[in-house]
Design an enzyme around this catalytic site. Structure first.
Site, PDB file in Angstrom:
ATOM      1  N   ASP A  78       6.174  -3.665  -0.227  1.00  0.00           N
ATOM      2  CA  ASP A  78       6.244  -2.590  -1.208  1.00  0.00           C
ATOM      3  C   ASP A  78       6.626  -1.298  -0.492  1.00  0.00           C
ATOM      4  O   ASP A  78       6.577  -1.218   0.732  1.00  0.00           O
ATOM      5  CB  ASP A  78       4.899  -2.420  -1.932  1.00  0.00           C
ATOM      6  CG  ASP A  78       3.732  -2.567  -0.986  1.00  0.00           C
ATOM      7  OD1 ASP A  78       3.816  -2.026   0.132  1.00  0.00           O
ATOM      8  OD2 ASP A  78       2.736  -3.225  -1.340  1.00  0.00           O
ATOM      9  N   ASP A  80       5.798   2.629  -0.162  1.00  0.00           N
ATOM     10  CA  ASP A  80       4.888   3.730  -0.468  1.00  0.00           C
ATOM     11  C   ASP A  80       5.572   5.038  -0.102  1.00  0.00           C
ATOM     12  O   ASP A  80       6.333   5.100   0.860  1.00  0.00           O
ATOM     13  CB  ASP A  80       3.596   3.591   0.344  1.00  0.00           C
ATOM     14  CG  ASP A  80       2.825   2.338  -0.043  1.00  0.00           C
ATOM     15  OD1 ASP A  80       2.948   1.901  -1.207  1.00  0.00           O
ATOM     16  OD2 ASP A  80       2.112   1.782   0.812  1.00  0.00           O
ATOM     17  N   ASP A 162      -4.155   4.736  10.090  1.00  0.00           N
ATOM     18  CA  ASP A 162      -4.893   3.892  11.035  1.00  0.00           C
ATOM     19  C   ASP A 162      -4.186   3.680  12.381  1.00  0.00           C
ATOM     20  O   ASP A 162      -4.722   3.988  13.428  1.00  0.00           O
ATOM     21  CB  ASP A 162      -5.296   2.563  10.386  1.00  0.00           C
ATOM     22  CG  ASP A 162      -4.171   1.888   9.617  1.00  0.00           C
ATOM     23  OD1 ASP A 162      -3.034   2.386   9.670  1.00  0.00           O
ATOM     24  OD2 ASP A 162      -4.433   0.849   8.971  1.00  0.00           O
TER      25      ASP A 162
HETATM   26  P1  ATP Z   1       0.989  -4.299   4.311  1.00  0.00           P
HETATM   27  O1  ATP Z   1       2.243  -4.827   4.880  1.00  0.00           O
HETATM   28  O2  ATP Z   1      -0.099  -5.256   4.333  1.00  0.00           O
HETATM   29  O3  ATP Z   1       1.156  -3.631   2.974  1.00  0.00           O
HETATM   30  P2  ATP Z   1       0.422  -1.632   5.140  1.00  0.00           P
HETATM   31  O4  ATP Z   1       0.288  -1.009   6.485  1.00  0.00           O
HETATM   32  O5  ATP Z   1       1.501  -1.120   4.252  1.00  0.00           O
HETATM   33  O6  ATP Z   1       0.546  -3.181   5.365  1.00  0.00           O
HETATM   34  P3  ATP Z   1      -1.361  -0.800   3.084  1.00  0.00           P
HETATM   35  O7  ATP Z   1      -2.739  -1.257   2.797  1.00  0.00           O
HETATM   36  O8  ATP Z   1      -0.306  -0.966   2.066  1.00  0.00           O
HETATM   37  O9  ATP Z   1      -0.963  -1.511   4.429  1.00  0.00           O
HETATM   38  O10 ATP Z   1      -1.493   0.725   3.498  1.00  0.00           O
HETATM   39  C1  ATP Z   1      -0.400   1.629   3.519  1.00  0.00           C
HETATM   40  C2  ATP Z   1      -0.602   2.657   4.629  1.00  0.00           C
HETATM   41  O11 ATP Z   1      -1.808   3.396   4.408  1.00  0.00           O
HETATM   42  C3  ATP Z   1      -0.762   2.056   6.019  1.00  0.00           C
HETATM   43  O12 ATP Z   1       0.467   1.787   6.616  1.00  0.00           O
HETATM   44  C4  ATP Z   1      -1.548   3.130   6.734  1.00  0.00           C
HETATM   45  O13 ATP Z   1      -0.690   4.178   7.131  1.00  0.00           O
HETATM   46  C5  ATP Z   1      -2.462   3.655   5.648  1.00  0.00           C
HETATM   47  N1  ATP Z   1      -3.765   2.952   5.646  1.00  0.00           N
HETATM   48  C6  ATP Z   1      -4.091   1.817   4.992  1.00  0.00           C
HETATM   49  N2  ATP Z   1      -5.356   1.461   5.209  1.00  0.00           N
HETATM   50  C7  ATP Z   1      -5.874   2.405   6.023  1.00  0.00           C
HETATM   51  C8  ATP Z   1      -7.152   2.605   6.601  1.00  0.00           C
HETATM   52  N3  ATP Z   1      -8.138   1.756   6.401  1.00  0.00           N
HETATM   53  N4  ATP Z   1      -7.324   3.702   7.382  1.00  0.00           N
HETATM   54  C9  ATP Z   1      -6.306   4.570   7.593  1.00  0.00           C
HETATM   55  N5  ATP Z   1      -5.097   4.428   7.077  1.00  0.00           N
HETATM   56  C10 ATP Z   1      -4.852   3.365   6.299  1.00  0.00           C
HETATM   57 MG    MG Z   2       1.810  -1.632   2.128  1.00  0.00          MG
END
Ligand code: ATP
Ligand code: MG
Length: 464
Positions: A78, A80, A162
């Site tokens: 996705d 963001d 994170d």
């Molecule tokens: P995925 O491919 O699983 O979607 P993702 O990194 O995009 O991985 P998301 O849960 O969609 O994970 O989160 C989007 C963004 O928000 C992350 O890339 C990170 O920058 C931030 N984020 C998510 N969870 C946390 C957390 N627990 N603490 C700090 N930042 C976070």
């Molecule tokens: Mg994501």
């Protein structure tokens, strides 16, 4: 810090007036000639959102997983968007949008079937080193952040994320990446590094430990030694995380296409306790380990081939040997086969629901798959035909095959059912086994009520 405090106290706007095009000092700007990502790789909806925001004078970037995955040559799940506009300002710009979330207020902007999640730059709300929290921030006694919805600058937004590789901002208009924390370099070096002090960041949000394991396995990154070091000691903090959040994270992990690698890694790092509390016990029993390994490997293959995966099936598999052990114990104590199985299912689910909060919507599928297992033993009379017609036959059959493959059942049983379901009606009749224990009419009728079929009907009723 003082600026942030004043902003919070007086409700001042975040620095949204800063023109989107001028990068602040201290940020590394990586041009397309180096990173190689083109505007055309961004989904139309995300492009519409970033350009709409930028035209209205706000900063807007594709962030997080999408920027990271594109750099790794992967297809992002996705897109963001992070922006300097407040949720209300975003909402006002896009007709099909709504503000969601309590802890973090986000905006979902819809275009056709697509949804883009838009978040306002947020500040770093970590408690200070001496434990004092910034205004508006609440942490529990372990340092876990309970609320962190204060706005901030783009750099602050990068720092509150994170991992460094998750803190890259892609500007689709200029096709530039903004990197405040050397995330680009880390990504090139295949290194997963947490932002800031590792122990403190895990205390703020223990789920980050699970994310480290999942992202490293999924993206083929090495967890940096400093990032990995405190995990073993801090693993018990996962107990303070709300079970529903743990469940969401576990589901992401199990459906990542790298579930097996993740589970092995969770175990190595001591993170499996309290998640799947039986996992350590199960993995030490050869049959249990084999069964779970096969189930996870199957799931990974399906995810990678873009085939649908049923979480209910997966959880049924993960908990099967616990059900089996409880079932055997109850039978050994003199309980009848089928009631003992049902009671075992209830026992296991009630423990698991407390710990991992598997939502009840999966209970029905799990129970049905489990309750149908004894029915595969019935290979005479009309029983196999009735089982074949069961709407959940396919899942229960796949499950039974896993039991055969893991050595719990004879391979011959799996082969028989494979042949039987694909045979023509005449061949099926010829395959039926002789009823080994012919019963008197009245007894067989009684058996049918409480026998395996009865049990499965019971499960079906429960599923309704
Ligand atoms: P995925 O491919 O699983 O979607 P993702 O990194 O995009 O991985 P998301 O849960 O969609 O994970 O989160 C989007 C963004 O928000 C992350 O890339 C990170 O920058 C931030 N984020 C998510 N969870 C946390 C957390 N627990 N603490 C700090 N930042 C976070
Ligand atoms: Mg994501």
């Amino acid at each position: 810090m003082i600026r942030k405090f004043l902003r919070q106290v007086f409700g001042l706007k975040p620095p949204s007036a800063a023109p989107a095009s001028r990068p602040p000092d201290g940020v590394r700007v990586i041009p397309r000639s180096r990173h190689g990502i083109a505007r055309g790789q961004i989904h139309a909806c995300a492009l519409k959102v970033t350009s709409g925001l930028q035209q209205a004078g706000y900063a807007a970037f594709v962030v997080g997983g999408a920027a990271r995955d594109l750099l790794l040559g992967l297809d992002p799940k996705d897109f963001d968007v992070a922006t300097s506009a407040t949720p209300e300002e975003v909402r006002a710009l896009f007709r099909r949008s709504r503000i969601i979330g309590r802890r973090f207020r986000l905006v979902h902007v819809m275009c056709g079937m697509e949804t883009v999640e838009v978040s306002t730059f947020r500040g770093d709300m970590s408690p200070d080193a001496d434990g004092e929290t910034v205004a508006g921030v609440h942490a529990d006694e372990h340092g876990r952040l309970l609320r962190d919805n204060t706005f901030g600058s783009q750099e602050e937004d990068a720092r509150r994320r994170d991992f460094t590789v998750n803190a890259l901002f892609f500007d689709p208009e200029r096709e530039e990446i903004r990197d405040y924390l050397n995330g680009y370099e880390d990504l090139q070096a295949k290194r997963l590094r947490i932002i800031g002090d590792p122990a403190r960041r895990y205390r703020e949000d223990p789920v980050r430990m699970l994310r480290a394991v999942r992202l490293a396995a999924k993206l083929g990154l090495q967890i940096d030694p400093d990032t990995a070091a405190p995990i073993g000691d801090l693993a018990p903090l996962l107990r303070n995380v709300p079970p529903s959040r743990l469940f969401d994270e576990m589901l992401k992990l199990l459906l990542s296409g790298h579930a097996l690698a993740c589970v092995v890694e969770l175990r190595t790092r001591g993170l499996h306790h309290g998640l799947l509390p039986m996992l350590d016990v199960l993995l030490e029993q050869p049959l249990g380990e084999r069964f779970i390994t096969l189930a996870l490997r199957n799931t990974d293959e399906r995810v990678r081939q873009d085939k649908p995966v049923s979480p209910g099936f997966l959880f049924a598999a993960l908990l099967w040997h616990e059900v089996l052990a409880t079932w055997n114990r109850r039978q050994a104590a003199g309980e009848k086969t089928i009631p003992a199985l049902h009671q075992a299912m209830e026992d296991v689910l009630s423990i698991q629901n407390k710990q991992l909060a598997i939502p009840h919507r999966y209970d029905a599928v799990m129970k049905e798959i489990w309750a149908m297992q004894p029915r595969f033993a019935g290979r005479s009379g009309r029983r196999p035909f009735r089982l074949l017609e069961h709407p959940r036959f396919r899942a229960a059959y796949d499950f039974m095959l896993l039991r055969c493959e893991s050595g719990e059942l004879e391979t011959e049983l799996g082969t028989w059912w494979d042949t039987f379901q694909h045979a023509n009606p005449g061949a099926r009749e010829a395959m039926l086994l002789k009823d080994e224990t012919p019963k008197k009419r009245s007894r067989s009728r009684r058996r049918r009520k409480s026998g395996p079929e009865g049990a499965a009907h019971h499960a079906t009723d429960m599923a309704k």
